[in-house]
Structures are given as structure tokens and as C-alpha cells.
Design a protein around this motif. Structure first.
Motif, mmCIF file in Angstrom:
data_model
loop_
_atom_site.group_PDB
_atom_site.id
_atom_site.type_symbol
_atom_site.label_atom_id
_atom_site.label_comp_id
_atom_site.label_asym_id
_atom_site.label_seq_id
_atom_site.Cartn_x
_atom_site.Cartn_y
_atom_site.Cartn_z
ATOM 1 N N SER A 101 -1.450 45.955 0.259
ATOM 2 C CA SER A 101 -2.498 45.866 1.267
ATOM 3 C C SER A 101 -2.816 44.409 1.555
ATOM 4 C CB SER A 101 -3.760 46.568 0.777
ATOM 5 O OG SER A 101 -4.333 45.814 -0.259
ATOM 6 N N HIS A 102 -3.762 44.230 2.440
ATOM 7 C CA HIS A 102 -4.221 42.877 2.742
ATOM 8 C C HIS A 102 -5.479 42.580 1.931
ATOM 9 C CE1 HIS A 102 -1.349 42.112 5.845
ATOM 10 N NE2 HIS A 102 -1.674 43.182 6.501
ATOM 11 N N THR A 103 -5.465 42.966 0.688
ATOM 12 C CA THR A 103 -6.609 42.737 -0.186
ATOM 13 C C THR A 103 -7.091 41.304 -0.019
ATOM 14 O OG1 THR A 103 -5.714 44.249 -1.813
ATOM 15 C CG2 THR A 103 -7.388 42.742 -2.571
ATOM 16 N N TYR A 105 -9.295 37.810 -1.109
ATOM 17 C CA TYR A 105 -9.700 37.015 -2.257
ATOM 18 C C TYR A 105 -10.597 35.923 -1.709
ATOM 19 C CZ TYR A 105 -9.395 33.478 -5.904
ATOM 20 O OH TYR A 105 -9.691 32.543 -6.861
ATOM 21 N N GLY A 106 -11.818 35.908 -2.151
ATOM 22 C CA GLY A 106 -12.755 34.909 -1.651
ATOM 23 C C GLY A 106 -12.954 35.039 -0.159
ATOM 24 N N GLY A 107 -13.029 36.284 0.306
ATOM 25 C CA GLY A 107 -13.295 36.493 1.715
ATOM 26 C C GLY A 107 -12.101 36.244 2.617
ATOM 27 N N LEU A 108 -10.971 35.838 1.983
ATOM 28 C CA LEU A 108 -9.791 35.556 2.791
ATOM 29 C C LEU A 108 -8.772 36.671 2.643
ATOM 30 C CD1 LEU A 108 -9.707 32.756 4.268
ATOM 31 C CD2 LEU A 108 -7.581 32.434 2.984
ATOM 32 N N LYS A 109 -8.294 37.192 3.741
ATOM 33 C CA LYS A 109 -7.289 38.243 3.662
ATOM 34 C C LYS A 109 -5.971 37.661 3.196
ATOM 35 C CE LYS A 109 -9.006 41.817 6.717
ATOM 36 N NZ LYS A 109 -9.196 42.896 5.771
ATOM 37 N N MET A 110 -5.290 38.405 2.346
ATOM 38 C CA MET A 110 -3.983 37.947 1.892
ATOM 39 C C MET A 110 -2.890 38.604 2.712
ATOM 40 S SD MET A 110 -4.784 38.195 -2.137
ATOM 41 C CE MET A 110 -3.193 37.962 -2.798
ATOM 42 N N SER A 111 -1.771 37.925 2.827
ATOM 43 C CA SER A 111 -0.609 38.547 3.450
ATOM 44 C C SER A 111 0.003 39.488 2.424
ATOM 45 C CB SER A 111 0.398 37.483 3.847
ATOM 46 O OG SER A 111 1.049 36.990 2.691
ATOM 47 N N TYR A 112 0.907 40.332 2.884
ATOM 48 C CA TYR A 112 1.561 41.241 1.949
ATOM 49 C C TYR A 112 2.281 40.455 0.854
ATOM 50 C CZ TYR A 112 0.740 45.072 5.200
ATOM 51 O OH TYR A 112 0.157 46.005 5.998
ATOM 52 N N LEU A 113 2.932 39.395 1.254
ATOM 53 C CA LEU A 113 3.690 38.610 0.281
ATOM 54 C C LEU A 113 2.756 38.005 -0.761
ATOM 55 C CD1 LEU A 113 6.274 37.440 -0.750
ATOM 56 C CD2 LEU A 113 6.084 35.586 0.918
ATOM 57 N N GLN A 114 1.651 37.473 -0.285
ATOM 58 C CA GLN A 114 0.689 36.909 -1.231
ATOM 59 C C GLN A 114 0.170 37.977 -2.175
ATOM 60 O OE1 GLN A 114 -1.982 35.227 1.706
ATOM 61 N NE2 GLN A 114 -1.340 33.155 1.171
ATOM 62 N N HIS A 115 -0.073 39.134 -1.615
ATOM 63 C CA HIS A 115 -0.545 40.234 -2.444
ATOM 64 C C HIS A 115 0.475 40.555 -3.534
ATOM 65 C CE1 HIS A 115 -1.757 44.730 -2.799
ATOM 66 N NE2 HIS A 115 -2.391 44.004 -3.682
ATOM 67 N N LYS B 92 -10.705 47.746 1.887
ATOM 68 C CA LYS B 92 -11.864 47.123 2.509
ATOM 69 C C LYS B 92 -12.715 46.414 1.463
ATOM 70 C CE LYS B 92 -13.275 49.758 5.933
ATOM 71 N NZ LYS B 92 -13.964 50.955 6.458
ATOM 72 N N ARG B 93 -12.799 46.991 0.280
ATOM 73 C CA ARG B 93 -13.660 46.407 -0.740
ATOM 74 C C ARG B 93 -12.901 45.532 -1.728
ATOM 75 N NH1 ARG B 93 -18.565 50.203 -1.868
ATOM 76 N NH2 ARG B 93 -18.897 48.487 -3.320
ATOM 77 N N GLY B 94 -11.641 45.283 -1.433
ATOM 78 C CA GLY B 94 -10.901 44.331 -2.265
ATOM 79 C C GLY B 94 -10.299 44.905 -3.533
ATOM 80 N N TYR B 95 -10.057 46.193 -3.533
ATOM 81 C CA TYR B 95 -9.438 46.803 -4.712
ATOM 82 C C TYR B 95 -8.056 47.343 -4.379
ATOM 83 C CZ TYR B 95 -13.789 46.610 -7.351
ATOM 84 O OH TYR B 95 -14.886 46.178 -8.037
ATOM 85 N N ASP B 96 -7.219 47.404 -5.396
ATOM 86 C CA ASP B 96 -5.916 48.020 -5.235
ATOM 87 C C ASP B 96 -5.917 49.418 -5.831
ATOM 88 O OD1 ASP B 96 -4.589 46.108 -3.843
ATOM 89 O OD2 ASP B 96 -3.872 45.040 -5.597
ATOM 90 N N LEU B 97 -4.936 50.189 -5.400
ATOM 91 C CA LEU B 97 -4.792 51.554 -5.900
ATOM 92 C C LEU B 97 -3.440 51.691 -6.586
ATOM 93 C CD1 LEU B 97 -7.352 52.664 -4.831
ATOM 94 C CD2 LEU B 97 -6.101 53.976 -3.133
ATOM 95 N N THR B 98 -3.477 52.152 -7.817
ATOM 96 C CA THR B 98 -2.232 52.363 -8.553
ATOM 97 C C THR B 98 -2.187 53.801 -9.049
ATOM 98 O OG1 THR B 98 -2.130 50.059 -9.287
ATOM 99 C CG2 THR B 98 -0.889 51.649 -10.580
ATOM 100 N N PHE B 99 -1.046 54.426 -8.888
ATOM 101 C CA PHE B 99 -0.918 55.800 -9.376
ATOM 102 C C PHE B 99 -0.956 55.841 -10.898
ATOM 103 C CE2 PHE B 99 1.223 56.632 -5.226
ATOM 104 C CZ PHE B 99 0.363 57.629 -4.808
ATOM 105 N N MET B 100 -1.674 56.772 -11.421
ATOM 106 C CA MET B 100 -1.689 56.976 -12.864
ATOM 107 C C MET B 100 -0.440 57.762 -13.251
ATOM 108 S SD MET B 100 -5.195 56.611 -14.079
ATOM 109 C CE MET B 100 -4.107 56.458 -15.409
#
Lengths: 335, 335
Positions: A101-103, A105-115, B92-100
Motif C-alpha cells: 500500500s501507500h502506507t 510515514y510522518g504524514g508522507l505517503k510512501m511509494s510501493y517500492l519504499q513500502h 488510511k490509518r498507516g497500518y499494514d495487513l498481513t495474513f495470519m
DNA sequence: TCGCTCTACTAAAACGATTTCGTACTATGG
DNA sequence: CCATAGTACGAAATCGTTTTAGTAGAGCGA
């Protein structure tokens, strides 16, 4: 939570020895391994994967790119079924699956690669995405192990559902039942669509048929109303087709429901869907369709991905075509 | 990959200052923050989430338990649609999802709880699972933040699709159209099934109707052939129902296809599905069904989960019922 | 000028694993 | 008996962060 040093204290061994014992290093004798493992169990030891990742630069975690593309996303049975198979295979080989995702960090969206880098992902499976999105391309070209489904990037392994074979199988089935005037309503322009159209036209050519270009209609996947709209002018042609191929099962089922409803229809039209979703087998009449082998696609994808991760030297990018099979339903009728 | 110490070297600040600057600590002046962020961008700095997790004991990663239960698994539109919504909200809230999973370590399978601990998951969303599986119960009772869908564990927040309301809505709709003899073929015994049966019977009682127990049939979710089998004896009753509720849309659509096929049918039977999958709106006649609000269920689930994680003091376990809505299709006809 | 409080910063200690070099001891062959 | 090889183990560095406990210097009131 118990850690390695707890086991070390309790057994009298050092951290190093405990770690090696747990990881099956050959320099630790059986007896020591037994002691260590016993104590580990007693203490309820669970290795901390992040500490491990930090040192080893291996996370045993794979990213899955799965974007709600054609407003179908996870709900599209073809894709979710690939994902399900991928999940099973990954688990079998000791890897986890995390959605990309584009999770931020510090209010900044990450690219997929960064993620991917941030989570230390060992590899990426691109199941469904906008392949032309720069963020996706960046990911594919980053050098990280990437496997894609139904799209080929230079240097990446791709697993392809055999769309040419699919359309060919359907064509052959219709041809064998006497159909010569066959139309194809395809989905929006994508790589997959191009392959299907090519497969369709090749099959026609192989039989020396030249179909009027009006027999090709354009619509959108999983939006039956657009398909019905594209179908209408085709049926009004002076020389209408006797059989029509739909872009997916959903449209075909929609058409089926509509058709059986209108008992007043003049001539029966044969038709087929595409995908092979579960429902096609359950309904009456059974839908004629091409069943994509989504399970195998998902399994192979993960297999190739992990193989590359675990032995990069053997890696050569390949394009694997996975054949599905024809479901001979009752909606293509003899002429 | 650039790390904090690289930024430190380049800017002349210490690691500590850089870290604080990047994390918005109030003790760092604007000017410094600007310098640090600029250099961070230049170097393509991406924070290492595992190093972070190691220190902070916060992974910003949630586990999703999603087990291929009723051989529907991820392909079940209701569940995959919940998952899709959860994914969006988590991002949206900055979390990732991982399958258990039962990922193994050193050839040993891990329990779900061990897996969660090992990955340092901040919380768990149980979407679809065998709730009586000891491994699942262990997870739910571990003290880790857990939110469940459609099942209540003591001490955990649960998000429930309002099944009572669902059956009640359907009943009211049928009743309003003049039906008094209504049958219900329900799925296998689960918590959800019990609620639906209760809702169904309550609605009947509210109207002073006492339905023969033969009007209740048992089958399996997403296995239409079992549903058709259960239906048959009910239709053969001396006093058969005029309307029947199916356990899911798939069965209803199967029935629809079968029914329109057999033009020879003696009396028209009204019926309804359950779930509200996309296809129900596309087909003709439109299926009467109860549309579960899977999007809201997924969104709320993640919302509650993260709220608990981020401020555990405010946490009180709750059971949230999410209402869906009736889809007034054409398959319940006026009597 | 003295003491005090801020401000802006830093050194160093974690976090929990793995891994590189050692080292002490035992066994073995000559 | 000595040199050598092999076995079983350990000390300490390392991975990239965050955070604690401090410090130097500026500003300020008395």
C-alpha cells in the motif's frame, strides 16, 4: 516474551550456541540441540521476526499488490482465487503475505517500492494493478524479485492465464456445433483483452472464416449493462451472429437471466462466458465458459517467486502460460 | 539503502536529532527539521520498519485471520468485500495487513498466537475462521487486541452483520405482499445461522403466525445442490409455502435459473436470497435479497481495532451491529 | 555577576537476533 | 609424546532505530 538470552541463561549455553541450535547449525551436537529445544518450548520461546530480519536482511515476507482496479478488486473471483492459492503456497513454504500500500510515514505517503523496502519484503507478487502506473513500474523495475500475473514486465517472471487458448477453445466448441457467425464482446482495452481478441481472430482465420468487424463489440469487464448495450446493435445487424462470446461469466449469466425471462425471443442465441466462476456450474442451464486455472496460477507464481528469492543465481525471467479448460455447458447449442 | 546515520553524517547532526526531526519531536526547531527532511529526501531514505518495531514494540502491522472455511474462503464475496474495506481503512490509518497462518520456524508449525507474537502484530482482525478451533480461541483470549466479525468472544470487540434485522426485513417484505406461508432454508449450524433462524421466527411470531416446523430446512451455505435437495420435500408438503428464503444469493440465483428453465412449473414460488452480491442487481428479474453492509463492517472493524491499539485505556469491548438493507427485487411477488 | 530556566542538541544504551572469530579441549596419527 | 585436526562452544560486533539522561550555551531577572 522469552528471548534467546533467556534460554541461554537457563541452559547455561551462550546466545550464539542457542541460536545455532535452534537454526540447525551442523556444529551443534544432537544432545545440545535437544536440551535447547526443550527449554525453548518450556519458556514458550517465539523468535522475533523483526530482530531476525534486521540482522539477516530476510523477512520471509512477501508483498502482494492487489489494487481495486476495475471496481471488482478482491471481489473478483478470479483474482481472489489466485490470492487464496498464493496464500496457501506461501504458508507451505514459510512465508507471510502482506498487502502493499501507500502506507504513510510522518504524514508522507510512501511509494510501493519504499513500502517494500521499509518492510524488508523479500519479493513481490503483483496480482491485480494498473500496470502503467509509474509507481507499479518502479516496483517492477527495482530489481526486487517480482512476479506478475497476466502482464509481462521486462526482467520479471510473469504467469499468464492462456487467453489465446481460451478463446480458441471456445471458438472450436462453437464451430464444432455448427456456428459460423460468431461475435465477441470484449472488455476494455488491456493486455489481456488484446490477447483474447487475437486468439479469437486467429481461431476464425484457422477455419478460413472472415468475420465482419461489426462482430467485435467493446464493453467493460464486470459491468454487464455495458455488455448488453454493446450486444444490442450486433443483434440488429442484417446478418446477426448465431453465437456470442461475452467478456466474463457475470455478463453471460446476466444475459442468461434476461434471455430466459423474455420467452418472446425470436431466435435462440448461443453464448459463452469467460472465467469459470463457481456459479456457472450450479445454474441451469450450465454456462458454457472457459475455466481459468486460477489455483495453479497462484501456486506457480509463489513458487517461482520464492525459488528466485532462495536461489537468485538460478533465476531467469520466464513467461509461464497456464492453460485452463473448456466447460462444455448448455448455452452453446447445436445449429 | 540510506539510513539515519547517513543523514546524520551528511547534516552534521546526531542520529538522535535526525530521528527526532523525522518523527516530529517538538524539541527540534523548524529549521533543523527542514534540513533533515531535505537531506532525507535526497538520499532516498526509507525507515526500516523492523528496526523500528524492534525498539518501539509497535509494528503498525495487523494480522488478518481468513481461513477457507466453508470452501468459499476468499472467494466469498461477503468476506472478500469486508477484507477489501479493511484494507482501505488500514492503509488510511498507516497500518499494514498481513495474513495470519501457521508459518513454520525450524520445521515446527507455529500457532496463530505465536505467529502474531513473532511478527509483533499490533492487533488481529478475525474475518472468517473456525471460531471453535482452539488455536483461534487462544488467539482471541491472549490479550492481544482482537476484533472479530460475526462472532462474539468474551472481552473482544465484535462487529456483527445484523442477521435478525435481515431476516425480519425479508419477512416483512414478504408479509406485506400477502405471503403467510413462508419457508426458510438455512445454512449449516453456526452462530450466524442461529441468529437468522431466531430473527425469522420472531418476525413470524410478531405477526401471530405459527409456521409448521417442516417449513425450516437445513442445507449448507454456498452449496446450492444441498439447498435444492432441502427444498424439494418442502414443496411436496400438503400445504406448501408460497415463499421461501434461501441461505444465500448463490442458491437463490441457482434456483432462479432452474425455475425460469422449467416453464412447466405449476405455481409460481416467491423467494429471496441473502448477502446482496453484485450479481443480484444485474440479473433479470432482480433478486430480492438482504444486502449486508460488508463495507461498513470492514471499516468499523479496523477502526475499532486501531482505536484500541492507539489508546488502550479507552477500550471497552463492544458488540456492534451493522444493519444492511432490503433489496426489493422482483422475486417476491404479490399474492 | 550569579543562578536559573530553556533550547537544541548528543552519547550511548537498548531492542533481540545472527555471525565472525576465536579458544579450549579431545582425539588421532606418526 | 607431539603436532595437528576437529569438535563444541563463547565473546563481541552488528543490523537501524528510539530514547534516556545529560550537556553546553543562551537568555534573563535580580
Amino acid at each position: 516474551m522469552a528471548k534467546i538470552s533467556d534460554i541461554a541463561k537457563r541452559t547455561g549455553y551462550s546466545n550464539a550456541t542457542v541460536s545455532k541450535a535452534l537454526n540447525g547449525s551442523p556444529e551443534i551436537p544432537e544432545s545440545t540441540v535437544a536440551t535447547v529445544k526443550k527449554v525453548a518450548r518450556e519458556l514458550g520461546y517465539v523468535p522475533s521476526s523483526f530482530a531476525r530480519t534486521l540482522k539477516m536482511r530476510r523477512s520471509f515476507n512477501l508483498g502482494v499488490l492487489f489494487v481495486d482496479q476495475t471496481n471488482a478488486g478482491l471481489r473478483h473471483e478470479y483474482f481472489s482465487s489466485i490470492l487464496e492459492a498464493a496464500k496457501v503456497e506461501a504458508e507451505k513454504r514459510g512465508y507471510d503475505l502482506t498487502f502493499m500500500s501507500h502506507t504513510n510515514y510522518g504524514g508522507l505517503k510512501m511509494s510501493y517500492l519504499q513500502h517494500a523496502k521499509s518492510r524488508g519484503m523479500d519479493g513481490i507478487l503483483i496480482v491485480s494493478a494498473n500496470f502503467l502506473d509509474p509507481a507499479v513500474e518502479e516496483l517492477a523495475q527495482s530489481g526486487l524479485p517480482v512476479v506478475t500475473i497476466d502482464y509481462v514486465y521486462n526482467g520479471c517472471t510473469a504467469i499468464m492465464s492462456d487467453n489465446e487458448n481460451g478463446m480458441n477453445s471456445l471458438f472450436e466448441a462453437a464451430y464444432a456445433l455448427g456456428h459460423r457467425k460468431i461475435a465477441f464482446i470484449h472488455g476494455e482495452e488491456t493486455d489481456v483483452t488484446k490477447r483474447r481478441i487475437a486468439g479469437f481472430l486467429q481461431a476464425a482465420k484457422a477455419h478460413g472464416l472472415s468475420l465482419p468487424s461489426a462482430y467485435l463489440g467493446e464493453a467493460y469487464y464486470h459491468r454487464p449493462e455495458t455488455v448488453m448495450a454493446a450486444l444490442e446493435p450486433i443483434l440488429r445487424l442484417p446478418d446477426p451472429p448465431t453465437c456470442v462470446f461475452f467478456p466474463d461469466d457475470i455478463s453471460a449469466i446476466t444475459f442468461l437471466a434476461r434471455q430466459t425471462q423474455e420467452a418472446k425471443r425470436i431466435h435462440p442465441l448461443s453464448f459463452a462466458g469467460y472465467d469459470g466462476i463457481d456459479l456457472t456450474k450450479m445454474i441451469h442451464p450450465m454456462l458454457s465458459t472457459y475455466v481459468q486455472n486460477s489455483e495453479e496460477i497462484g501456486t506457480i507464481a509463489i513458487d517461482k517467486l520464492i525459488n528466485r528469492i532462495e536461489d537468485p543465481r538460478l533465476f531467469v525471467p520466464e513467461v509461464v502460460k497456464v492453460k485452463g479448460h473448456l466447460q462444455s455447458g448448455d448455452t452453446i447449442q447445436k445449429r
